[in-house]
Each structure stands twice: as C-alpha cells, then as structure tokens.
Design a protein around this motif. Structure first.
Motif, PDB file in Angstrom:
ATOM      1  N   PHE A 131      19.417  40.156  -5.700  1.00 50.74           N
ATOM      2  CA  PHE A 131      18.441  39.069  -5.655  1.00 50.74           C
ATOM      3  C   PHE A 131      18.530  38.207  -6.908  1.00 50.74           C
ATOM      4  O   PHE A 131      18.539  36.964  -6.831  1.00 50.74           O
ATOM      5  N   TYR A 132      18.601  38.814  -8.079  1.00 49.49           N
ATOM      6  CA  TYR A 132      18.599  38.034  -9.318  1.00 49.49           C
ATOM      7  C   TYR A 132      19.878  37.207  -9.465  1.00 49.49           C
ATOM      8  O   TYR A 132      19.861  36.126 -10.061  1.00 49.49           O
ATOM      9  N   LYS A 133      20.978  37.700  -8.888  1.00 50.40           N
ATOM     10  CA  LYS A 133      22.197  36.881  -8.889  1.00 50.40           C
ATOM     11  C   LYS A 133      21.999  35.643  -8.017  1.00 50.40           C
ATOM     12  O   LYS A 133      22.333  34.519  -8.414  1.00 50.40           O
ATOM     13  N   ARG A 134      21.419  35.863  -6.835  1.00 51.77           N
ATOM     14  CA  ARG A 134      21.162  34.730  -5.937  1.00 51.77           C
ATOM     15  C   ARG A 134      20.133  33.786  -6.565  1.00 51.77           C
ATOM     16  O   ARG A 134      20.246  32.564  -6.454  1.00 51.77           O
ATOM     17  N   PHE A 135      19.120  34.366  -7.180  1.00 50.49           N
ATOM     18  CA  PHE A 135      18.054  33.561  -7.775  1.00 50.49           C
ATOM     19  C   PHE A 135      18.604  32.638  -8.859  1.00 50.49           C
ATOM     20  O   PHE A 135      18.229  31.466  -8.954  1.00 50.49           O
ATOM     21  N   ILE A 168      20.416  29.828  -7.132  1.00 47.64           N
ATOM     22  CA  ILE A 168      19.468  28.892  -6.509  1.00 47.64           C
ATOM     23  C   ILE A 168      18.857  27.971  -7.563  1.00 47.64           C
ATOM     24  O   ILE A 168      18.712  26.762  -7.354  1.00 47.64           O
ATOM     25  N   LYS A 169      18.513  28.531  -8.718  1.00 42.62           N
ATOM     26  CA  LYS A 169      17.895  27.725  -9.778  1.00 42.62           C
ATOM     27  C   LYS A 169      18.869  26.676 -10.311  1.00 42.62           C
ATOM     28  O   LYS A 169      18.474  25.565 -10.685  1.00 42.62           O
ATOM     29  N   LYS A 170      20.170  27.032 -10.344  1.00 43.70           N
ATOM     30  CA  LYS A 170      21.166  26.062 -10.803  1.00 43.70           C
ATOM     31  C   LYS A 170      21.230  24.856  -9.874  1.00 43.70           C
ATOM     32  O   LYS A 170      21.394  23.712 -10.315  1.00 43.70           O
ATOM     33  N   ASP A 171      21.135  25.121  -8.558  1.00 40.86           N
ATOM     34  CA  ASP A 171      21.276  24.059  -7.563  1.00 40.86           C
ATOM     35  C   ASP A 171      19.929  23.485  -7.135  1.00 40.86           C
ATOM     36  O   ASP A 171      19.862  22.744  -6.150  1.00 40.86           O
ATOM     37  N   LEU A 172      18.862  23.827  -7.846  1.00 39.21           N
ATOM     38  CA  LEU A 172      17.511  23.435  -7.425  1.00 39.21           C
ATOM     39  C   LEU A 172      17.328  21.920  -7.542  1.00 39.21           C
ATOM     40  O   LEU A 172      17.557  21.341  -8.605  1.00 39.21           O
ATOM     41  N   PRO A 173      16.907  21.264  -6.446  1.00 39.47           N
ATOM     42  CA  PRO A 173      16.672  19.806  -6.525  1.00 39.47           C
ATOM     43  C   PRO A 173      15.524  19.482  -7.479  1.00 39.47           C
ATOM     44  O   PRO A 173      14.662  20.321  -7.756  1.00 39.47           O
ATOM     45  N   ALA A 174      15.496  18.273  -7.933  1.00 39.07           N
ATOM     46  CA  ALA A 174      14.427  17.840  -8.833  1.00 39.07           C
ATOM     47  C   ALA A 174      13.086  17.886  -8.117  1.00 39.07           C
ATOM     48  O   ALA A 174      12.985  17.612  -6.928  1.00 39.07           O
TER      49      ALA A 174
END
Length: 1022
Positions: free
Chosen positions: A300-304, A307-313
């Motif tokens: 989960f923390y790897k995916r998280f 996800i945070k890197k690609d998180l839209p503004a």
C-alpha cells in the motif's frame, strides 16, 4: 557408537552439521511472511443483494430466505447469518477454518446463480458475492480532501483513481469509500406539475427507457473496408435530460423541465465522512481472510507514494488509520524481548560457570537452535508472528538447558581428574539418556495440538511446533557440537578466575545446605505427600476463582464508537448528534491523533439513517497520560449524559477468529433463536431489561428493534378494480416517486452512472404526500391515490436477522469494570435460563464464541498432554512407576502457576493457558534429571535412599541453572516490556510462578516420592 562419540572424534563434521542448520535457518528467515497472529481468519463469503425501496419484511421473504435455503446445503459451512434491512439483504457464510477460500467462494456463487431465478425480477442487480465479510473493518484508511473540489468530484476521484489503484494490491478483498457522493443524474419531479400535464412517474421512466439507449446496429461491409454502425441514442448532459420529451399531442410538447428538473447530484445524499468535523471522502482497504496484513501495508505505501507523485492539483491525501502500525510495533517488541531474554540467559550461565570459555559451550545452542527454528517455520508454512516469536523467546531459556547439563557434567569429570577428551566421552554418555528424555518429553507436550480444531489449534500449533523444534535441535547440538567443544576447549588444569574463587564457597555452601535440608526432609517423607495434597487443594480452590477471558485487551491506540439514534431519526438529526459527539472528543481527548466520523454509513451493508460510527486513533502510550481503557471509560461515562442517541465505546479484541469486524465488536454477544418471530418479539425486551439490571454487563443493546415507524398502505381492491387501476400501477407509482430508484443509466467522462428519479424533499415530508399522487387507469385517466388507499402508521423492525436459518436477535453488551468475557457469558446464561422457554435455542457470536471454543479445546489439550507425557516417559524409562514419580511435579507447577495468576490479578486466557500446558514439559525435566540419575546409581548398587539423595544433590546445580535460565528467559514477557505486550503478561507470570514454585518443592518432593514408589532393585533396561 553414539552421536557424541562421533562428534568428539570428528570435530569438523560436528561443526559442519551445526553450520548447515544455521544456513538453512537464515535462508528460511528471508522467505517468511509477517503477521500479528497466525492465520486464524475463517473463509468468509458475503452475498449482498440490493432492492431499493423494499422494506425488511419483503427483503427477508423474497431475497434472504430463498438464498439462505440454497446456501444451506454447501459442505463445510460453519454458520450462516443474515440481515434483511430497508433495500438490502446481507448474508454472511462462514466456513470451517480448513476450508479453501476459492473453493468456498465458487460453491457460494454456484448456489446463488441457481437461486437467482426465484428472486424478484426488478432487483437492481444480481446478488454480489465477495470473499470477505460485508462488515469487515478496513486495516488502512486514507482521506481525500480539497479546497477547490466539491464532494462529487472528490468521490469520483476516490472511486475511479484511488480505489481502482488500491484494489489490485495482493491480499486485498475490496475497497470501500466512506462519505461517498457518487455522480448521478437526479430527476426531481413535481407531483403537481405531473398531474397538471396528465403524467405519472411511470411515464417518465418509460420515456427514458425508449429515448435513452445505445444499441449496436451491425456493420456495413464493402469489398475493401467495413464500418461498424452504432446508434448514439444516449442522453449525456443535464440539458439533454431537461429537454427530453415526455409527451407530445401534436401542438404541445411536455419536457422534463416542465414537470421538474434534472441536475448532477449524488446517488446517496444522506451519508458523510468528517475528520474532526471537516467533510471529506475516505477510502478503506478490506483484507481477504487469512491475508498478510504487513505485506498489504508495505504494498500500500508503495502505491500511495506513486499516487501522491501523480496527484492532480487541488487534491490532498492523508493516511487516517493504519491498524498495521500496531502489528509492526508488536512484532518489534517481541524481537526486542528475544534480545533481552538472550542476554539474561547468558548472564545466568556465566554466573554459574564463572568462566566465559566454559559458558560459551552451552551458549552455542542459542543461535543454532533459534535459527534452525526458522527453517522449521518455513517448512511448516508458518509466519513470523507474535506467537512464533514468543515461542522463540521462551525457547531461548530452554535450548540452553541441554547444553548446560552436558557441559556441567563434563566439567565435573574434568575436576575429578579425567582428561578433557575422556571427560567428554564419559560425561556425554552418562547424561545422554536424560537429554533425550527431557527433549522428547517437552516436544511431546505439544503433540495434542495436532488434534485441536478451530483457531485454538492453529494458534497452539505454530507456538508448539516452533518450541518443540527448537528444543529437539538443541538436543542434537548438545549431543554433537557441545561435547566436541568441551573436549577441545577445556584446559586440563585451568586457573580459575578471581570471581570464581570468591563466589565458589557460596555455591558450595548452597550445595551443602541443600544436602543437609534434604537429609532432614527424607526422615519425614510423609510431608511430601502433604505438599502434593496441598497443591491439589490449591488447584481446586484457586483455579475456579480465577476470572477467564479469551485474551487481555491490548492498548492499540484505537477506539471505535458506535452510535444509534432513535428509530425513525432523520439523517439531519443523526449528523447533528455526531457533530456534538466529535466536538466533545476534540475538547476533552488531548490524546486524539485522528477522529473520523461517518454518519449513516451506506457502504458494506452498514446501518441506516439513525446510525453512525467514530474511529478515534490515539497517540502512542508513551506520549499520553491516560491508557486506552481509561479513555474508553471516560467516553462511556460522558456519552451516557447525551440522551439524544446511544453511544457504545468498543476496544479491539486482541485475538479474533470470527470475522465480521469482531475485533471491534462487543465482547459479549449472545444469540437468541426461535422459529416463532412473535416469541422473539415478546422475550427480547424482558431479556434486555434483565441484562441492563446486571452488575456484570453494561451498555447492552440488541440488534433486533421493533420500533421503526412505518406507514402501511392498504389498497381497496374493489374500488381500484372499478376505477380500472391495478395493484402493480399503484405499487410502481409509489416506488418510483419515493424510493429514489434507478430509472436508467448515462455516461460521463467514460464512466457509467445512474439516472435516479424522485420527487423533491418538500413533496415527500409528510404522510399526506402519499395520497396526493395520481395513478393512470386502463382508460388513460388520472386517479388520485386518496381514492384507492388507506394509510396506517405503525412500528416494525428496521432489520430482520437470521442465524443458521433461525430467526434471531443478538444481545450485545460491554463488561463492567473488573469483569471478563467468562463472567459475561455466564451471566447471559443465567438470564436466558430465567427468561426464555424451551422453544428457544441460544448461541454465541464474535469474541464470545472464540472464548468458548478456546476454553473447551484447552481442557482437552491439557489432559491429552498429561497422558502423552506419561506414556512417553514410560516408554523411555521402561517403567510405569518412574514416570508417575516424575509427573508429581505437575500439580506443584500448576499450583504455583494458578497462585501467581491469583496474586498478580491476572486471568486465565489463551496466553496463560499456553503457558500452563508448556509448564507440564518444563517441570518434568527436573524430575527426569533426578530420577534418571538415581536409577543409574541404583544400577551401580547404591541403596534406594542413598541413590535418591545422591542424585538430587548431584543434579542440584544443573536443575537450578536450567530453571533460572528459563525463568529469566520469560522475565521480559512477564514485565510487559514494549507496546502491545500487556496481553502476554500472564504467559510470563505462569511460566515464572510455576517454575519457581515447583523448583523449590521438586528438589525435596521428587527424591522423597522416589523412595516411596521405586523398588530397591531396579531391573535392567532392555
């Protein structure tokens, strides 16, 4: 030629054999999974069916009952429970622990598919089968919030980006979204406008069915190319829906905008998630039964992070709850305990030998045996968990026993003048039988776990096999590597250290004092019988007086509050109360880390408009002044002053094998069953009244309520027929007007969403609105429902429950301070005997059922362990008398264990019971050392009394050394070092109390009883 002789002659072989054990152990360690406890989650399959608008009675009779009937015939089913509520049926099928999850799921799917034909044809969708309990708690939850996005946009992002990404993590059963406001096209109809234009809600739905459709229309094929033909008939925007033509008579066109309006809105308007009062959306991860929580968390923390890197503004993600943090802390704490135990054992060995060169020999057993245990765990398919690591902690003190006995015996021979090699041959030969006997005996203690069923068998199996394996490996090392090292490393005439010279006189005085005391005791041997009799009396008196439970509660930094407002309470009423409750916690719980509240949770089949829950995460114990229990008591006391709703404060159970979120459920759950629902209706209020009067139970509640206000609509069939109106027309009109049913689907941004029709809130806020509707008759005329129906207000159950096909009600309760699950179940049993008649049957659920199962299995395991050890010893000693003498150590140890629990105010629980069973093997080791050496002396011609006294005196120091090593090994467990160690304190106390008590008495009782039961001449062993 013995193993010891071969090893002394071939030192390289002895070293290589131990190195191979270490090598395989280290490699195996790398492949072992990590869990909090062994995989004791039963395969649980859930069948959920949605039927919007149907009440609990309809759901029960038309959906739940047919499905249950089909599922009942599946092999390996442990129990079937169900709840039928407004618009939803949830059936939970729990299988036996050894059932295969995939096979169980396939069996359920096959039965559900076969039964689907008997379900109502207008249900929203076929039943959904999932491989987890519908009410399972998430192990990790994250929150999504934004200052620029609304709840619809947050929910869409959570569902289509976050949840989809997390769903594919291995071991995850499902994800659910808390506070979800899923996009839908809401068609808000005005009843007055509908009537003015001569329309009904059914006309709106029929228009959508005809006008909102995409159909593949085949293809056009030429000689070189072909084209797919697709008719684009779907409505896609708000304007498309508002402009949809409902009626046209040539001159006048009626659109949806004329009878109401369409807009983008949430499917479910009546649910919300807040963190400390701030609205947001959450995503929870539900694991599959038996999955590795730590592995899920790591993935989960790897995916998280990705996800945070690609998180839209505009979006912000946070981890709200991570229940695996406690698991990791608990595992880390036990690992630290192992280190402390090793250091304490090293200290005790050095104190007795007072020479590092000599003490080094038995210490070799620790790394070889403990790393070898990891290889056994790998072969058996075990994991690194609290119980296997506890086994290693306790094994730390045990595995050195054999090495101590062998080294001490060889050292004596050297001091008597033999060369190191001669002493190694003679000493290892003399002690060979005792080492084999003690090791096999201790391993045999855990043989009964093979026959234990259920989760207790799983728990004991991993614990027992690891200890037994480590002890057998240590016996191998003690009879191979240890004699070789003694032969090679002991100096013939070594000079003793200053520490040895100073302390040896005290050891000699202790030996002399013991011999003197034993000599006097042997003149009054009847006292030994009195001591054993007194021990049995202590067991009989103290044992039943101890409180019992499944396992003491750990401080997990987590509380769950369940909220139930009065039946019929609106969403707004419940949400206002939730806000007041959260404000109370924000103001008065400075230990709060995260406070998540959900009003009217609609996910996973959870409650209705009058329910909610709060998840309160606390800071770690070192960072707060109050314990989790004190905070729970504070909240229970203060929420009782809030009469607007009932609040139940729950703490997670340490061990749970019942699924269904049982860890955070009530500790006492008592199921009342009867086929006659009217009898349940009459008896439940009286039963609950008695429970509320009890001084053992508190905060009682029952899942079956009878006071949900509802309106029954009776149709005047004769009048309806005369006016040309059918019952189906009336039912459909009401359903489409008030239930918020799906009319159709539409697409947006590549995803499909529902079209939901309903009248405005202002047109459905009082009973009179029901009769103001119009229905079309067979002549096309509009007839007002007021002419056709009669309304009657009454109360009815909001949910109906079954347990193993019986209609049921589950009475749940917390425990008064100082009371345990055992006390609670006994109290429920007394109340049932007084209140219920013979037509009722009762059952236990949740933690109560786990407790009952563990209690019955433990007694069986204890008795079988006694029988097996006696038979093993009889085979080893070729005698039925000597094993009986040795077994007399058991009541001494058991009395000490129970007394230590009573003095320390601990309970009988699964940890202390494991410790008691292990004690049987531990204390018989001391008896074996004395009896076996006494037999040797008798074979040499010594008198019975002299042999007993000589053997006891000769084995005094190794018995003292091995017992203290085991006691010190268990000391870190007893002192609860580290977070999450509180539940295991009783295990350490049992081992220390039982060993210490039996150590003192065994040194006198066993020699005395040996002279009473043994014969003067010992016949030669075969």
């Amino acid at each position: 030629m013995s193993l010891a002789s071969v090893s002394i002659k071939r030192p390289v072989l002895a070293i290589v054999m131990s190195l191979v054990i270490v090598l395989f152990g280290v490699i195996s360690f790398k492949f072992l999974g990590v869990r909090e406890y062994p995989a004791i989650d039963p395969p649980i399959i859930t069948v959920r069916t949605s039927y919007v608008g149907a009440n609990a009675g309809v759901i029960e009779s038309q959906i739940t009952e047919p499905l249950e009937k089909a599922l009942n015939g599946i092999a390996g089913v442990r129990n079937i429970s169900s709840s039928s509520s407004q618009g939803s049926s949830n059936i939970t099928v729990e299988f036996d622990l050894d059932a295969n999850l995939e096979a169980a799921a396939n069996d359920v799917r096959d039965k559900v598919s076969a039964a689907a034909r008997s379900l109502p044809q207008d249900i929203d969708a076929p039943p959904v089968v999932t491989k987890a309990d519908a009410t399972s708690d998430a192990i990790i939850s994250l929150t999504i919030q934004s200052d620029t996005k609304n709840q619809l946009e947050l929910s869409d992002f959570a569902e289509n980006v976050i949840a989809q990404n997390l769903q594919t993590i291995p071991g995850v059963s499902s994800t659910y979204i808390m506070g979800q406001k899923r996009y839908s096209m809401r068609l808000w109809m005005n009843p007055a406008n509908l009537a003015a234009y001569g329309l009904t809600p059914l006309d709106v739905k029929n228009a959508l069915t005809k006008e909102n459709v995409d159909l593949p229309s085949g293809k056009i094929s030429g000689h070189q190319t072909e084209l797919i033909v697709n008719t684009k008939g779907r409505l896609r925007t708000v304007d498309d829906f508002n402009n949809l033509i409902l009626k046209s008579d040539g001159t006048k066109i009626v659109r949806i905008s004329d009878i109401g309006f369409a807009n983008l809105g949430p499917e479910n308007e009546e649910t919300i998630l807040k963190q400390s009062g701030v609205p947001m959306v959450g995503v929870g991860i539900v694991p599959q039964p038996g999955s590795n929580y730590v592995e899920i968390a790591d993935a989960f923390y790897k995916r998280f992070g990705q996800i945070k890197k690609d998180l839209p503004a505009g979006y912000k993600l946070d981890i709200a709850i991570d229940n695996t943090r406690f698991i990791k802390q608990s595992i880390k704490e036990v690992q630290e305990t192992i280190l402390i135990a090793v250091l304490l054992v090293i200290l005790i060995i050095y104190v007795f030998f007072r020479d590092w060169i000599i003490a080094f020999r038995p210490l070799i057993d620790i790394p070889v045996s403990l790393t070898g245990a990891f290889f056994i765990m790998y072969v058996m398919g075990f994991s690194i968990n609290v119980l296997t690591l506890l086994a290693i902690v306790l094994a730390t003190g045990l595995v050195v026993d054999d090495g101590i006995v062998v080294t001490e015996n060889i050292f004596k021979k050297v001091e008597h003048g033999l060369s190191p090699t001669e002493a190694a041959f003679a000493g290892s030969k003399e002690i060979f039988f005792a080492v084999i006997s003690t090791s096999i005996t201790l391993a045999a203690v855990f043989l009964p776990v093979i026959f234990l069923e259920g989760f207790v068998g799983r728990l004991f199996r991993e614990f027992g096999v690891v200890i037994a394996g480590a002890v057998l490996i240590s016996a191998f090392v003690s009879l191979s590597l240890t004699p070789m090292l003694n032969a090679r490393l002991i100096r013939k005439r070594q000079k003793h250290s200053r520490f040895y010279e100073v302390t040896e006189p005290y050891f000699e005085k202790a030996n002399a004092l013991y011999e003197d005391l034993l000599s006097h005791f042997m003149k009054h041997r009847w006292i030994a019988t009195a001591i054993i009799g007194t021990s049995l009396i202590v067991i009989v008196i103290v044992g039943p007086s101890l409180q019992s439970e499944l396992a003491p509660l750990d401080d997990r930094n987590y509380l769950r509050l369940s909220i139930t407002a009065p039946e019929g309470a609106s969403y707004e009423y419940t949400d206002a109360f939730m806000d007041r409750l959260v404000a109370l916690m924000n103001d008065s719980i400075p230990e709060k880390r995260v406070c998540l509240s959900v009003t009217a949770p609609g996910f996973g089949g959870m409650g209705g408009m009058n329910t909610g829950f709060v998840r309160l995460m606390l800071t770690d114990p070192p960072e707060r002044k109050r314990s989790q229990q004190e905070i729970a008591d504070y909240l229970s006391k203060n929420t009782r002053r809030m009469p607007e709703a009932r609040v139940f404060v729950n703490q997670e159970q340490t061990i749970s094998a019942s699924g269904g979120g049982a860890r955070s459920g009530f500790p006492v759950q008592y199921v009342l069953q009867n086929q006659n629902f009217e009898k349940i209706r009459q008896s439940v209020p009286r039963f609950l009244e008695e429970v509320n009067r009890s001084n053992v139970l508190q905060g009682a509640d029952v899942n079956l309520k009878f006071n949900k206000p509802q309106i029954d609509i009776s149709i005047d069939r004769d009048r309806a027929r005369s006016l040309g109106v059918s019952v189906i027309d009336i039912a459909q009109t009401l359903q489409l007007t008030f239930s918020g049913q799906r009319f159709s689907y539409f697409e947006m941004n590549g995803f499909q969403y529902q079209v939901i029709g309903q009248v405005n809130r202002g047109d459905r806020d009082e009973p009179l609105d029901l009769t103001s509707l119009y229905v079309r008759n067979d002549r096309g005329e509009l007839i007002q429902l007021d002419n056709l129906v009669v309304l009657k207000e009454q109360s009815a159950p909001p949910q109906l429950y079954h347990f193993n096909r019986f209609k049921s009600a589950t009475v749940s309760a917390g425990l008064a301070p100082g009371k345990t699950i055992g006390d609670g179940i006994a109290e429920m049993g007394k109340i049932a005997k007084n209140v219920l008649d013979d037509s009722f049957t009762t059952a236990l659920a949740g933690a109560s059922r786990d407790y009952a199962e563990s209690s019955s299995n433990i007694i069986f395991a204890f008795i079988l362990a006694l029988i097996l050890i006696y038979l093993v010893l009889a085979a080893q000693f070729e005698s039925f008398v000597d094993p009986f003498t040795i077994m007399l150590t058991v009541p001494l140890a058991l009395a000490g264990a129970l007394l230590s629990l009573w003095i320390s105010r601990n309970t009988l629980n699964i940890f202390s019971e494991i410790g008691i069973i292990m004690l049987i093997g531990l204390v018989t080791k001391n008896g074996i050392l004395i009896v076996e050496f006494a037999n040797q002396q008798k074979e040499k011609g010594m008198k019975l009394l002299d042999a007993a006294q000589f053997a006891a005196a000769a084995r005094f120091r190794p018995i003292l050394m091995t017992s203290l090593a085991t006691i010190l090994g268990a000391m870190p467990i007893a002192f609860a070092i580290g977070g999450g160690a509180g539940s295991r304190v009783s295990m350490g106390i049992v081992v220390i109390g039982g060993l210490f008590f039996s150590l003192v008495l065994t040194l006198f009782v066993i020699p005395a009883m040996y002279t009473i039961f043994s014969r003067e001449k010992k016949r030669e062993n075969a």
